[in-house]
Design an enzyme around this catalytic site. Structure first.
Site, PDB file in Angstrom:
ATOM      1  N   ALA A  46      89.972 -15.383  58.511  1.00 37.57           N
ATOM      2  CA  ALA A  46      89.846 -16.377  57.436  1.00 37.57           C
ATOM      3  C   ALA A  46      89.569 -15.753  56.071  1.00 37.57           C
ATOM      4  O   ALA A  46      89.147 -16.434  55.143  1.00 37.57           O
ATOM      5  CB  ALA A  46      88.780 -17.424  57.771  1.00 37.57           C
ATOM      6  N   HIS A  49      91.548 -11.528  51.354  1.00 33.41           N
ATOM      7  CA  HIS A  49      91.172 -10.146  51.048  1.00 33.41           C
ATOM      8  C   HIS A  49      91.388  -9.830  49.573  1.00 33.41           C
ATOM      9  O   HIS A  49      92.286 -10.381  48.936  1.00 33.41           O
ATOM     10  CB  HIS A  49      92.027  -9.176  51.870  1.00 33.41           C
ATOM     11  N   ARG A 310      98.231 -10.445  66.159  1.00 32.52           N
ATOM     12  CA  ARG A 310      98.808  -9.988  64.903  1.00 32.52           C
ATOM     13  C   ARG A 310     100.290  -9.685  65.120  1.00 32.52           C
ATOM     14  O   ARG A 310     100.639  -8.985  66.062  1.00 32.52           O
ATOM     15  CB  ARG A 310      98.139  -8.706  64.427  1.00 32.52           C
ATOM     16  N   ILE A 335     104.451 -10.233  59.469  1.00 38.19           N
ATOM     17  CA  ILE A 335     103.391 -10.782  58.609  1.00 38.19           C
ATOM     18  C   ILE A 335     102.061 -10.740  59.368  1.00 38.19           C
ATOM     19  O   ILE A 335     101.565 -11.752  59.860  1.00 38.19           O
ATOM     20  CB  ILE A 335     103.727 -12.212  58.130  1.00 38.19           C
ATOM     21  N   CYS A 402      77.164 -33.232  66.503  1.00 37.08           N
ATOM     22  CA  CYS A 402      76.799 -31.905  66.000  1.00 37.08           C
ATOM     23  C   CYS A 402      77.259 -31.723  64.552  1.00 37.08           C
ATOM     24  O   CYS A 402      76.546 -31.184  63.730  1.00 37.08           O
ATOM     25  CB  CYS A 402      77.391 -30.811  66.870  1.00 37.08           C
TER      26      CYS A 402
END
Ligand SMILES: Cc1cc2nc3c(=O)[nH]c(=O)nc-3n(C[C@H](O)[C@H](O)[C@H](O)COP(=O)(O)OP(=O)(O)OC[C@H]3O[C@@H](n4cnc5c(N)ncnc54)[C@H](O)[C@@H]3O)c2cc1C
Ligand SMILES: Cc1cc2nc3c(=O)[nH]c(=O)nc-3n(C[C@H](O)[C@H](O)[C@H](O)COP(=O)(O)OP(=O)(O)OC[C@H]3O[C@@H](n4cnc5c(N)ncnc54)[C@H](O)[C@@H]3O)c2cc1C
Lengths: 479, 420
Positions: A46, A49, A310, A335, A402
């Site tokens: 997530a 970068h 990946r 990708i 929750c």
């Protein structure tokens, strides 16, 4: 006959669809699964970068830095969560050289505001760091997002701007025709002038349908994770990266947009394009890796483990090229990371580099870049809560205890443009079932609400993909 | 804002007993229950085996619940069903409790004391880091029980069960009776987790194999569960090589423990005991937060509902005494420590100025013993001893120490000397 056909509705396909929606063209997206973002886009770190990591002068470096810069605006326009956490790349004393290499690489990639920190400066920011940490890089443009929500948002916005979307539809064969392509699926044939291969780990298979020798090979690598529950919010403020080694980028510790802490990924080569088991060894590796970054980690508060694949390729860099057989067939392959970060930049790159120069595009005068969401009831102030509750009492009824998700919220997320059709679809959108008890309490209620809203029986409601009903048969005949 | 003496959160066996008792003691009580019906987990436990201690009769879960519900409906307790307590805060010595329901929306009430009887939730696949894939078909056992017994739906045809807790055992029988094939139950420990009677009546009587010292090492299936692998573990819980067994199943039920359901509730801080995942309490069932009480599965996991009821009655008695100002402030604390053969004991602390009243310790042994003696010690001297036969980690023990026996000055030690 469509102008453009996109194969795959992960984050890459979704952003390309939205990019094309800006023009006056007819676009269709074909996705084999029951929802947007069910593969790599569902199982990753997530992280948006900064761009410190990809080797300089690669597409990965360029599109990562560009994508990163696009995220803050996109988060506002498309209304998805974005945590401006910043990142710290951490090194032990014996890793100073590798850290310096990364520092130079980050500068070469034009990553903004990178700084070198010694331990004391790091500790000021993250007091719990492991004792071996000696120095690090400050990567302030690092952010964390809610990956599948980004893909859903981009796709929803594309659909609202006229793009057609076919889920549960698998591309099985592609024939080249004079006008373009005939794309065969298990639900009929689609014809389009251009085809864009955004099939993630399956991109090599799609490539093989278009040309004899696929120009890249996918070498899948699995990454496993552990999730610590929301009670650990604040354990760390920054995303923590180790210095990469030959073995890979290593295990990260990442604060998530909803308060959880993510530990992982591991990095294991495998044959399968979609097998995502977690393993005991994987969990041990995560502990070793995470333990070298942070001193105390409450592993006993793990609520979930998962893994993703990946779509790494023999090409190493992203492979974004028209097919040698026909330049109207565009591969967006290999990708892997930083695909999530780069996706919006990839979309612009594909359209600007390989489509517009060849095929003039008129802009779409009706394009509305904004996606409006209805915020969860719990996030409203008292006045807005009251107004919404007055209009519909279902906002008063909690379904997921929750995460405090009301029946009204669940109904909203079933009714939106790309509404949820499955239990996991609700979980992905409304987060009902993402908390401590992982749906132990609310799953049955969610099935009932889904059945009611879709006008079917609870027996027809799937857990996730088609043919995965939770209720197999009724045991009582009700009066 | 409406004011009550006591707010009870959760209307299962514990909450029903606590609310009704507090009402009888003259308290103005409100009971909040998020389900449309009262009774809690009992409603899905349609087997019998309830009430032998408390009602001296063998009842089913719903019958047991019905008795308590009849009592509460005759009481003066304000009952709100279909109402979820969202959180509570403490301000100026009082609690404000926020709840929500479809009639009133979000509301806040005030109370002098709160009793947490919110029960438990089930430990999940993620919680035990279950290895393998995550296809459809892996469920917690209590959830499957609810689907079967309340909603009326079956979740599987070929079933394996991980964990030999009572819910898993009961479900093995229940699914078999409903026509499913239960291929086995695996338990990582060398002894069953549930009551002995359930091992006999739910597994042995139906020829369902129990694999002790085994755990699930792989889960297979892409979208739907296709099979699992179990393997034997050694004393250190490490998997032994070449002991794998494979089962083709469409359902894996997890009966791997219950956890007090208190974490998502409240901005009020109190100390948690890592052994129980519940609050640390004193002999009044008061948590480390003044006026906040806990009982039943919300405090520690019970195997018998009778003990939930009785514990909740004691908690209500003390909460009422607290509201009336009869419980002395906790100035002098006496710590309770346990020997290594005891896995946990409650209360973990004693109010040193309240030792003229009797103290009930609830505890579990770490191992099974043919017989044993529990010793209550202070300053190295035994002040009380309790002999017990057939001590078993799955069965909770109670030790009642009369008022005046424990002295104020020093810590209490509980020791179990067992022999097999
Ligand atoms: C463990 C891990 C960690 C990562 N961490 C990060 C990170 O922190 N930051 C970051 O920037 N990136 C990260 N990535 C990379 C990022 O997740 C991916 O690059 C991105 O999600 C890829 O999106 P995609 O749309 O290309 O692929 P996918 O999301 O896999 O989508 C491809 C889609 O194509 C569909 N499809 C395939 N074949 C067919 C067919 N025949 N017919 C129809 N549809 C088909 C699939 O069903 C799928 O939905 C990570 C990846 C992994 C696995
Ligand atoms: C499968 C199974 C089999 C068992 N078999 C036996 C047996 O054979 N014999 C026996 O004696 N005992 C048995 N027991 C044990 C016993 O039944 C339970 O321990 C007991 O019923 C628990 O009562 P409780 O009130 O603590 O919790 P619960 O019954 O869980 O009640 C808690 C209540 O609180 C409510 N609640 C929680 N949070 C909130 C909130 N925020 N707002 C409002 N309401 C809330 C819940 O909805 C629930 O109704 C069994 C238990 C199980 C699960």
């Amino acid at each position: 006959m469509k102008d453009f056909l996109i194969i795959g509705a992960g984050i890459t396909g979704a952003f390309i669809a939205r990019e094309l929606a800006k023009y006056d063209v007819d676009t269709v997206v074909i996705e084999k699964e029951s929802d947007v973002g069910n593969h790599a886009t569902l199982a990753n770190s997530a992280l948006v970068h900064s761009g410190h990591d990809p080797e300089a002068n690669t597409l990965k470096a360029k599109l990562c830095v560009e994508g990163n810069a696009m995220y803050p605006d996109l988060a506002e326009t498309l209304e998805f969560p974005l945590l401006k956490s910043g990142g710290l790349l951490l090194a032990g004393d014996d890793e100073r050289k590798a850290l310096m290499d990364k520092y130079r690489n980050a500068l070469d990639n034009n990553v903004p505001s990178v700084r070198w920190f010694e331990r004391a400066a790091l500790l000021e920011r993250e007091p719990g760091l492991a004792s071996r940490v000696a120095a690090g890089l400050d990567l302030p443009t690092t952010m964390v997002t809610f990956p599948w929500e980004v893909a859903i948002a981009a796709m929803e916005n594309a659909i609202d701007n006229g793009v057609a979307f076919h889920k549960n539809t698998e591309v099985t064969r592609i024939d080249q025709e004079s006008e373009g392509f005939a794309v065969h699926t298990d639900r009929g044939v689609f014809r389009a002038e251009y085809v864009i291969n955004a099939a993630g780990a399956f991109a090599e298979r799609i490539a093989a349908m278009a040309e004899e020798e696929p120009p890249f090979r996918i070498t899948p690598r699995r990454g496993e994770y552990m999730v610590l529950d929301r009670r650990n919010e604040g354990l760390i403020k920054h995303a923590l990266y180790p210095v990469p080694s030959e073995k890979g980028k290593g295990v990260l510790i990442t604060p998530q947009t909803h308060g959880e802490i993510l530990l992982g990924p591991t990095n294991t080569a495998q044959e399968s394009l979609e097998a995502v088991p977690t393993t005991k060894q994987g969990m041990e590796r995560i502990k070793t890796g995470a333990g070298s970054l942070l001193e105390k980690i409450p592993y006993e508060e793990t609520i979930r483990t998962f893994a993703g694949v990946r779509a790494s390729s023999s090409h190493e860099d992203f492979y974004i090229q028209p097919s040698k057989a026909d330049e109207r067939f565009i591969h967006v392959g290999g990708i892997d990371s930083p695909g999530l970060t780069a996706a919006p930049a990839i979309a612009a790159y594909v359209v600007d580099t390989f489509i517009r120069p060849r095929r003039p595009l008129d802009s779409n005068p009706h394009f509305n870049p904004k996606r409006k969401t209805k915020p969860l009831y719990k996030t409203l102030d008292d006045v807005d809560k009251n107004a919404r509750f007055k209009a519909d009492g279902r906002y008063g009824r909690i379904i997921c205890k929750c995460e405090r998700i009301t029946e009204g919220d669940v109904v909203d997320h079933i009714g939106r443009t790309l509404g949820a059709t499955s239990v996991k679809g609700v979980k992905k959108r409304a987060r009902a079932g993402s908390g401590l008890c992982q749906g132990g309490y609310c799953e049955g209620e969610i099935i009932k609400v889904l059945a009611r809203e879709h006008g079917t029986s609870p027996l027809d409601i799937d857990y996730y993909e088609q043919g995965t009903p939770i209720f197999l048969k009724e045991t009582k005949v009700k009066p | 804002m409406k004011h009550f003496d006591i707010a009870v959160i959760g209307g299962g066996a514990g909450g029903l007993a606590a609310a009704e008792k507090a009402d009888r003691l003259g308290m103005d009580v409100v009971l909040l229950e998020r389900e449309p019906f009262l009774g809690g987990i009992l409603n899905q436990c349609i087997h019998h085996g309830f009430g032998l201690h408390h009602y001296k009769e063998e009842l089913t879960g719903p019958e047991y619940a019905m008795r308590a519900i009849d009592d509460i409906e005759r009481s003066g307790v304000t009952i709100k069903t279909d109402t979820t307590a969202l959180d509570y805060k403490k301000l100026g010595g009082r609690f404000t409790i926020r709840y929500t329901n479809a009639e009133e929306g979000e509301r806040t009430i005030e109370a002098n004391a709160v009793i947490l009887t919110s029960g438990s939730y089930e430990r999940t696949a993620g919680g035990i880091r279950l290895p393998g894939e995550r296809p459809k078909g892996v469920h917690t056992a209590g959830k499957a029980q609810r689907y079967l017994n309340i909603e009326g739906y079956m979740v599987g045809r070929k079933v394996f069960i991980l964990g030999s807790g009572d819910i898993g055992l009961i479900m093995a029988r229940r699914l078999t009776l409903e026509g499913a094939e239960v291929k086995g139950v695996a338990e990582i420990k060398p002894h069953p987790g549930g009551l002995t009677r359930n091992v006999v009546q739910c597994l042995h009587d139906f020829d369902i194999p129990l694999y002790l010292s085994h755990t699930v090492t792989d889960v297979r299936g892409d979208e739907n569960l296709e099979g699992i692998t179990i393997a034997e573990v050694d004393d250190a819980m490490q998997v032994k090589e070449a002991t794998e067994k494979h089962f083709e199943v469409d359902t894996l039920l997890l009966s791997v423990g219950l956890i007090p359901d208190i974490a998502t509730l409240g901005d009020v801080h109190y100390a948690i005991d890592p052994r129980t995942n519940g609050a640390i309490v004193d002999q009044t069932y008061q948590t480390t937060q003044d006026g906040l009480f806990a009982a039943g599965n919300a405090l520690h996991i019970h195997d018998l509902v009778d003990f939930v009821t009785e514990e909740s009655l004691r908690a209500a008695l003390q909460a009422a005494a607290y509201v009336k100002g009869e419980v002395p402030p906790r100035e002098k604390q006496v710590d309770v420590v346990t020997g290594e053969t005891i896995s946990y004991a409650l209360p973990q602390r004693l109010n040193g100025d309240y030792l003229d009243k009797s103290v009930t310790f609830s505890l579990r042994s770490r191992h099974a013993y043919e017989k044993g003696t529990f010793l209550i010690k202070q300053r190295g001297e035994t002040i009380e001893r309790f002999k017990r036969r057939f001590i078993n980690p799955a069965e909770m023990e109670h030790l009642v120490v009369e008022g005046g026996r424990i002295a104020r000055g020093s810590g209490v030690e509980i020791i179990l000397e067992g022999s097999s």
